[in-house]
Design a protein around this motif. Structure first.
Motif, short mmCIF file in Angstrom:
data_model
loop_
_atom_site.label_atom_id
_atom_site.label_comp_id
_atom_site.label_asym_id
_atom_site.label_seq_id
_atom_site.Cartn_x
_atom_site.Cartn_y
_atom_site.Cartn_z
N TRP A 42 0.81 -1.21 0.00
CA TRP A 42 0.00 0.00 0.00
C TRP A 42 0.85 1.27 0.00
O TRP A 42 0.40 2.33 0.42
CB TRP A 42 -0.93 0.02 1.21
CG TRP A 42 -0.28 -0.43 2.48
CD1 TRP A 42 -0.17 -1.70 2.94
CD2 TRP A 42 0.37 0.41 3.44
NE1 TRP A 42 0.50 -1.73 4.12
CE2 TRP A 42 0.85 -0.43 4.47
CE3 TRP A 42 0.60 1.78 3.54
CZ2 TRP A 42 1.53 0.04 5.57
CZ3 TRP A 42 1.28 2.26 4.64
CH2 TRP A 42 1.75 1.39 5.64
N HIS A 44 1.79 3.22 -2.35
CA HIS A 44 1.31 4.31 -3.20
C HIS A 44 -0.18 4.55 -3.01
O HIS A 44 -0.85 5.12 -3.88
CB HIS A 44 1.58 4.01 -4.67
CG HIS A 44 3.04 3.85 -4.99
ND1 HIS A 44 3.99 4.74 -4.55
CD2 HIS A 44 3.70 2.88 -5.68
CE1 HIS A 44 5.19 4.34 -4.97
NE2 HIS A 44 5.04 3.22 -5.64
N LEU A 45 -0.71 4.09 -1.87
CA LEU A 45 -2.15 4.19 -1.65
C LEU A 45 -2.62 5.64 -1.64
O LEU A 45 -3.67 5.98 -2.20
CB LEU A 45 -2.52 3.52 -0.32
CG LEU A 45 -4.02 3.51 0.03
CD1 LEU A 45 -4.81 2.78 -1.05
CD2 LEU A 45 -4.23 2.88 1.40
N ILE A 49 -5.42 7.28 -4.07
CA ILE A 49 -6.64 7.90 -3.54
C ILE A 49 -6.82 9.29 -4.14
O ILE A 49 -7.93 9.68 -4.55
CB ILE A 49 -6.58 7.96 -2.00
CG1 ILE A 49 -6.68 6.55 -1.42
CG2 ILE A 49 -7.69 8.84 -1.45
CD1 ILE A 49 -6.53 6.49 0.09
#
Length: 493
Positions: A42, A44-45, A49
């Protein structure tokens, strides 16, 4: 007419526009976030977003935006939670800009901007419409609410071409202009903005030492060193001129100034096509410019100030440049066409007393001695070199004062100035917005005054519509005559 949506791909263009604004923070998330969470799925979450939110907002804008072309105006509906309805009368729209980048042209669409007088933003921006719909909207604005025209591009027969620049003329424009130097300066400024000053300084110092070491290894004499420096400077100037030509071809390829139903339309651009139009009656003032290279090629440029929103993008500049480059006869013919019955150039110019030429040299007379004193303290005898600027400044001021002049008749007020780079600026008396009589301490000491005339849409980039250093009695008489003429013109209009 029923309400319409924008083009189905309009959300993509809105997304791209938003990504330009968030490219720096998104890049920081991708680069620095990857360093701290390199092995996490995660990592580059946050970036995903943000991108998802931008995509959703772009699609939502497409789904909630509607427009309707009425007989007398344009209705815009937008918003989901906060809904808005805007009514824009056609009479309020002074300019329609149709812009096409390479991506627009690939999709067969265009961005439309509707502009009014004053303000810093367009009345409406429509990203994006099909090209035929954009041109139909432009036609509707021209006809001020008449029956909608066929949604097709206007043909050459529908408008009169007033000026077109062939490729050879665009190349001349590039050779005359300093766009290459401006682009290099902008690149240096961007470099200092994006990289720390220490990094740039170290880069310049490293390669400077490399070049100096290579030159020292050649054991060149002083004469060979001077010739080498001259050759390198010449190559740099040639490279800058070639860059200017390239930029001119990108911006002015296919330049065409046309007229249709008393509206002037400018089209230009190689990769990005710009099309913008304005009513002839919205033109407030005119500026003719002629530099040294202009005179070498026998050319001038013609610019106008218009009563539309002032912006600094390419569309606003395209609207102002009626003739980026043309012969003096062609420029005069354009003035006669748009202002029929006006005497241009004036049959007689009123001169300004040349005895005040020294006042133009006052900045140099105050600044150069201080710079010279600092240079002598720092570099010794070489510091006296700045004094060589004073004779040139005096000569330039004297010749410029000898050329200054003004003219006024029943329709037009005109001023001229410059010597090395010459200019003429004029406006219709009915377009003047303000008139001011100014007296500085020097004016009061020597019995002179200056007249400053203002028009709508005037910018600091153009020479001021100003008549300086007039004898006080003459300035007061001219001020009274201009006030009377302005009142008479407004009553006639």
């Amino acid at each position: 007419m029923a309400e319409r949506r924008l083009h189905p791909w309009s959300w993509l263009f809105v997304l791209l526009q938003q990504l330009k604004q968030f490219i720096v923070p998104l890049g920081a998330l991708l680069i620095f976030g990857g360093r701290t969470q390199r092995d996490e799925p995660w990592q580059h979450l946050a970036s995903l977003i943000v991108i998802a939110v931008l995509v959703a907002s772009s699609i939502l804008r497409y789904l909630t935006f509607r427009y309707r072309i009425g007989r007398d105006g344009l209705t815009l509906r937008s918003g989901w939670l906060n809904r808005s309805v805007r009514e824009i009368p056609f009479a309020r729209i002074h300019n329609v800009g149709v812009h096409q980048s390479l991506l627009h042209r690939a999709f067969g669409v265009a961005e439309v901007r509707l502009e009014s007088a004053g303000g810093s933003k367009p009345e409406a921006e429509m990203r994006v419409l099909r090209l035929d719909q954009a041109l139909a909207l432009e036609q509707q604005v021209r006809h001020r609410g008449s029956a909608p025209q066929a949604a097709e591009a206007p043909t050459a027969a529908a408008s009169d071409t007033l000026l077109a620049l062939p490729p050879a003329e665009v190349v001349r424009l590039g050779l005359i202009s300093n766009r290459g130097m401006l682009a290099v300066a902008a690149a240096f400024g961007a470099t200092y903005q994006f990289f720390p000053e220490r990094v740039v300084a170290n880069f310049i110092e490293f390669y400077g030492r490399q070049a100096y070491g290579y030159a020292s290894a050649l054991h060149l004499g002083w004469m060979a060193g001077v010739l080498t420096a001259v050759v390198l400077a010449g190559l740099a100037l040639i490279a800058l001129r070639l860059l200017s030509v390239l930029l001119a071809l990108l911006q002015y390829h296919g330049f065409r100034l046309s007229e249709h139903e008393r509206r002037l339309t400018v089209e230009r651009g190689l990769l990005t096509r710009l099309r913008t139009s304005v009513s002839r009656r919205r033109i407030q003032s005119w500026t003719l410019e002629e530099g040294v290279l202009h005179r070498l090629f026998g050319r001038r440029s013609l610019r106008v100030d218009t009563a539309v929103a002032e912006r600094q993008d390419q569309g606003a500049r395209a609207l102002k440049e009626l003739a980026p480059l043309a012969t003096p006869a062609a420029c005069d013919a354009l003035v006669h066409h748009v202002l029929p019955g006006v005497q241009w150039p004036p049959s007689q110019w009123q001169s300004i007393p040349a005895r005040h030429w020294w006042r133009l040299s006052l900045p140099a007379l105050c600044l150069i001695p201080m710079l010279t004193a600092a240079a002598v303290w720092r570099w010794g005898d070489w510091g006296w070199l700045p004094l060589l600027w004073l004779p040139w400044s005096a000569l330039k001021s004297y010749r410029e004062m000898r050329r200054m002049g003004w003219s006024m008749d029943q329709d037009l007020i005109a001023v001229r100035g410059g010597w090395w780079s010459r200019w003429w600026r004029f406006a219709e008396l009915g377009k003047l917005q303000a008139l001011r009589l100014e007296r500085s301490p020097l004016d009061r000491r020597f019995g002179t005054a200056s007249l400053l005339l203002d028009t709508a849409g005037a910018t600091s980039a153009a020479p001021a519509l100003r008549i300086p250093y007039l004898p006080l009695a003459q300035a007061q008489a001219l001020h009274a005559a201009l006030c009377h003429a302005m009142a008479r013109q407004r009553l006639r209009w």
